[in-house]
Design a protein around this motif. Structure first.
Motif, PDB file in Angstrom:
ATOM      1  N   ALA A  41       0.807  -1.211  -0.154  1.00 58.82           N
ATOM      2  CA  ALA A  41       0.122  -0.034   0.138  1.00 58.82           C
ATOM      3  C   ALA A  41       0.858   1.128   0.108  1.00 58.82           C
ATOM      4  O   ALA A  41       2.070   1.172   0.238  1.00 58.82           O
ATOM      5  N   GLY A  42       0.182   2.448  -0.263  1.00 58.29           N
ATOM      6  CA  GLY A  42       0.838   3.788  -0.222  1.00 58.29           C
ATOM      7  C   GLY A  42       1.524   4.334  -1.521  1.00 58.29           C
ATOM      8  O   GLY A  42       1.293   3.410  -2.408  1.00 58.29           O
ATOM      9  N   LEU A  43       1.673   5.378  -1.384  1.00 52.06           N
ATOM     10  CA  LEU A  43       2.178   6.058  -2.549  1.00 52.06           C
ATOM     11  C   LEU A  43       3.367   7.019  -2.250  1.00 52.06           C
ATOM     12  O   LEU A  43       3.343   7.785  -1.359  1.00 52.06           O
ATOM     13  N   PHE A  44       4.409   7.256  -3.076  1.00 57.84           N
ATOM     14  CA  PHE A  44       5.318   8.264  -3.028  1.00 57.84           C
ATOM     15  C   PHE A  44       5.120   9.797  -3.227  1.00 57.84           C
ATOM     16  O   PHE A  44       4.193   9.863  -4.231  1.00 57.84           O
ATOM     17  N   THR A  45       5.095  10.623  -2.092  1.00 58.84           N
ATOM     18  CA  THR A  45       4.803  11.837  -2.227  1.00 58.84           C
ATOM     19  C   THR A  45       6.022  12.662  -2.336  1.00 58.84           C
ATOM     20  O   THR A  45       7.165  12.195  -2.164  1.00 58.84           O
ATOM     21  N   GLU A  46       6.100  13.876  -2.535  1.00 59.20           N
ATOM     22  CA  GLU A  46       7.209  14.877  -2.396  1.00 59.20           C
ATOM     23  C   GLU A  46       8.064  14.771  -1.387  1.00 59.20           C
ATOM     24  O   GLU A  46       9.345  15.222  -1.085  1.00 59.20           O
ATOM     25  N   THR A  47       7.183  14.370  -0.370  1.00 55.93           N
ATOM     26  CA  THR A  47       7.843  14.442   1.166  1.00 55.93           C
ATOM     27  C   THR A  47       8.430  12.945   1.705  1.00 55.93           C
ATOM     28  O   THR A  47       8.872  12.718   2.885  1.00 55.93           O
ATOM     29  N   THR A  48       8.242  12.005   1.062  1.00 54.17           N
ATOM     30  CA  THR A  48       8.606  10.648   1.292  1.00 54.17           C
ATOM     31  C   THR A  48      10.349  10.728   1.505  1.00 54.17           C
ATOM     32  O   THR A  48      10.866  11.495   0.605  1.00 54.17           O
ATOM     33  N   ALA A  49      10.441  10.155   2.513  1.00 58.87           N
ATOM     34  CA  ALA A  49      12.132   9.907   2.693  1.00 58.87           C
ATOM     35  C   ALA A  49      12.947   9.354   1.535  1.00 58.87           C
ATOM     36  O   ALA A  49      12.199   8.377   1.147  1.00 58.87           O
ATOM     37  N   TYR A  50      14.114   9.865   1.466  1.00 57.83           N
ATOM     38  CA  TYR A  50      14.838   8.952   0.254  1.00 57.83           C
ATOM     39  C   TYR A  50      15.512   7.695   1.039  1.00 57.83           C
ATOM     40  O   TYR A  50      15.876   7.649   2.196  1.00 57.83           O
ATOM     41  N   ASP A  51      15.288   6.793   0.112  1.00 55.22           N
ATOM     42  CA  ASP A  51      15.849   5.361   0.732  1.00 55.22           C
ATOM     43  C   ASP A  51      16.136   4.380  -0.437  1.00 55.22           C
ATOM     44  O   ASP A  51      15.588   3.348  -0.821  1.00 55.22           O
ATOM     45  N   PRO A  52      17.322   4.997  -1.377  1.00 58.05           N
ATOM     46  CA  PRO A  52      17.379   4.299  -2.604  1.00 58.05           C
ATOM     47  C   PRO A  52      18.168   2.749  -2.513  1.00 58.05           C
ATOM     48  O   PRO A  52      18.914   2.715  -1.357  1.00 58.05           O
ATOM     49  N   ASN A  53      17.920   1.953  -3.110  1.00 54.45           N
ATOM     50  CA  ASN A  53      18.246   0.456  -3.051  1.00 54.45           C
ATOM     51  C   ASN A  53      19.354   0.109  -3.880  1.00 54.45           C
ATOM     52  O   ASN A  53      20.306  -0.798  -3.816  1.00 54.45           O
ATOM     53  N   SER A  54      19.403   0.658  -4.991  1.00 49.52           N
ATOM     54  CA  SER A  54      20.250   0.241  -6.351  1.00 49.52           C
ATOM     55  C   SER A  54      21.470   1.263  -6.558  1.00 49.52           C
ATOM     56  O   SER A  54      20.925   2.353  -5.849  1.00 49.52           O
ATOM     57  N   PRO A  55      22.484   0.819  -6.912  1.00 49.05           N
ATOM     58  CA  PRO A  55      23.501   1.799  -7.165  1.00 49.05           C
ATOM     59  C   PRO A  55      23.059   3.000  -8.028  1.00 49.05           C
ATOM     60  O   PRO A  55      23.293   4.132  -8.000  1.00 49.05           O
ATOM     61  N   TYR A  56      22.084   2.698  -9.050  1.00 50.73           N
ATOM     62  CA  TYR A  56      21.366   3.621  -9.858  1.00 50.73           C
ATOM     63  C   TYR A  56      20.694   4.687  -9.053  1.00 50.73           C
ATOM     64  O   TYR A  56      20.808   5.871  -9.144  1.00 50.73           O
ATOM     65  N   SER A  57      19.858   4.184  -8.273  1.00 49.02           N
ATOM     66  CA  SER A  57      18.758   5.045  -7.483  1.00 49.02           C
ATOM     67  C   SER A  57      19.781   5.862  -6.356  1.00 49.02           C
ATOM     68  O   SER A  57      19.513   6.915  -6.352  1.00 49.02           O
ATOM     69  N   ALA A  58      20.629   5.214  -5.842  1.00 47.92           N
ATOM     70  CA  ALA A  58      21.679   5.770  -4.949  1.00 47.92           C
ATOM     71  C   ALA A  58      22.339   7.004  -5.629  1.00 47.92           C
ATOM     72  O   ALA A  58      22.384   8.320  -5.198  1.00 47.92           O
TER      73      ALA A  58
END
Ligand code: NAD
Ligand code: TYD
Length: 348
Positions: free
Chosen positions: A141-158
């Motif tokens: 459940a849930g959606l990403f909003t502009e205030t969702t904390a950053y929590d990247p998991n892949s080298p790309y997203s990091a």
């Protein structure tokens, strides 16, 4: 004349952004800076390459001397920054390449723009194109909003998360005007066939296995690329300084449902008996660190700037399939040479 620099304009999304600006703003000069990696392809811009307001510049955003000289020469009023290494699977194999282009490259551009902006601040803006993957993975459940904390998991997203932080830091520290947008998965014409949808279209055409990672229940929120280009145009011109806008399709699909839909549409287009392409589905080893679910809450850009997707998924997928079927030479050209080596090392 207003001088706009678009980086990564020979890539998938960048080419649609370049086209959107070149056609819609004949009184802007659009400069497309791209080093033409495996993902950059000037064929994507054939229809507008002779436009009077368009210039292609081959160059590397990590080359500080070159970038500084370019900014001095053209005194860009705006930068729309898309150049990046963009494929998660490649980032798992070669994370340093992602750090170099996505972090260092962004910093080189920020620095060059800061120097220009400090000379003359009027009307300037740095627009950073980013991804929803910086927010990490959602549960069911849930959606990403502009205030969702950053929590990247892949080298790309990091690497993208890091670049976003640097853009914000330049805004906070130097007062430099910026806008960031974080978008969900795009699909559409000119998409390099290493990503799910174009890879599977190409494999269906060639009767090759469709490698679904893990159990196929990973979920993505898909947006037609031209709607992303329209959102970037809008947020570049009308977004507020120092703001982030989430852009998404309100269109969540598990991979396996999406692949089955695609198989059905492709069977019809290729006049093959229903069920032919589904037989190509092959479950393969999962991607390490595979994010379960991405889904964007795009209500801010909808309410503040009036943007919403103009194309339904069914329409967008059909347009996409038609494009690939009508542009087989493009597909053959980009899947020859190095692509074959990449494919072997990723899937064999
Ligand atoms: P892409 O891989 O298709 O294109 C990237 C382009 O950048 C290519 O033309 C490449 O030649 C160029 N490039 C790479 N390194 C460069 C360098 N050092 N100097 C100059 N040019 C360089 O990527 P895309 O899918 O079009 O993504 C564009 C941007 O949008 C990226 O920043 C990506 O993170 C972001 N984004 C992508 C998606 C998506 O679904 N594809 C979703 C959200 C955000
Ligand atoms: P992709 O298009 O690589 O985008 P991203 O990882 O940035 O979301 O992948 C989309 C989804 O499809 C993701 O859950 C991984 C999955 N996938 C496969 O199952 N098989 C494949 O061959 C590829 C490339 C992706």
């Amino acid at each position: 004349m207003i001088n706009i620099l678009i980086t990564g304009g020979a890539g998938f999304i960048g080419s649609h952004v370049v086209r959107q600006f070149v056609i819609k703003y004949p009184d802007y000069r659009i400069f497309n800076l791209d080093v033409l990696t495996y993902a950059g392809n000037l064929e994507n811009l054939k229809d507008i390459e002779d436009a009077l307001n368009y210039t292609f510049i081959k160059g590397d955003i990590t080359d500080e001397k070159f970038v500084n000289a370019l900014f001095k020469e053209h005194k860009f009023d705006g930068v729309i920054h898309l150049a990046a290494e963009s494929h998660v699977d490649r980032s798992i194999k070669d994370p340093l390449a992602f750090a170099k282009t996505n972090i260092l490259g962004t910093m080189v551009l920020l620095n060059a723009f800061k120097n220009l902006w400090q000379e003359n601040w009027i009307g300037k803006r740095f627009y950073h194109v980013s991804t929803d993957e910086v927010y990490g993975s959602l549960g069911k459940a849930g959606l990403f909003t502009e205030t969702t904390a950053y929590d990247p998991n892949s080298p790309y997203s990091a690497s993208k998360a890091s670049s976003d932080h640097f853009v914000r830091a330049y805004g906070e520290t130097y007062g430099m005007p910026y806008v960031i947008s974080n978008c969900s998965n795009n699909y559409g014409p000119n998409h390099f066939p290493e990503k799910l949808i174009p890879l599977f279209i190409n494999n269906i055409i060639n009767n090759k296995a469709l490698p679904v990672y893990g159990d196929g229940l990973f979920t993505r929120d898909w947006l037609y690329v031209k709607d992303h280009a329209i959102a970037i145009d809008l947020a570049f011109h009308e977004g507020k300084d120092s703001e982030t806008y989430n852009i998404g399709g309100f269109n969540e699909w598990t991979n396996i449902d999406l692949v089955k839909l695609l198989c059905g549409l492709m069977d019809a287009k290729l006049q093959r008996p229903a069920g032919t392409s589904e037989k190509l589905i092959t479950y393969v080893k999962d991607r390490p660190g595979h994010d379960l679910r991405y889904a964007i809450d795009a209500s801010k850009i909808n309410k503040e700037l009036g943007w919403s997707p103009s194309v339904t998924f069914e329409e967008g997928l059909e347009k996409t399939i038609d494009w690939y079927l009508n542009n087989k030479t493009w597909l053959v050209n980009v899947t020859s040479g190095n692509y074959q080596e990449y494919y072997k090392s990723q899937y064999n």
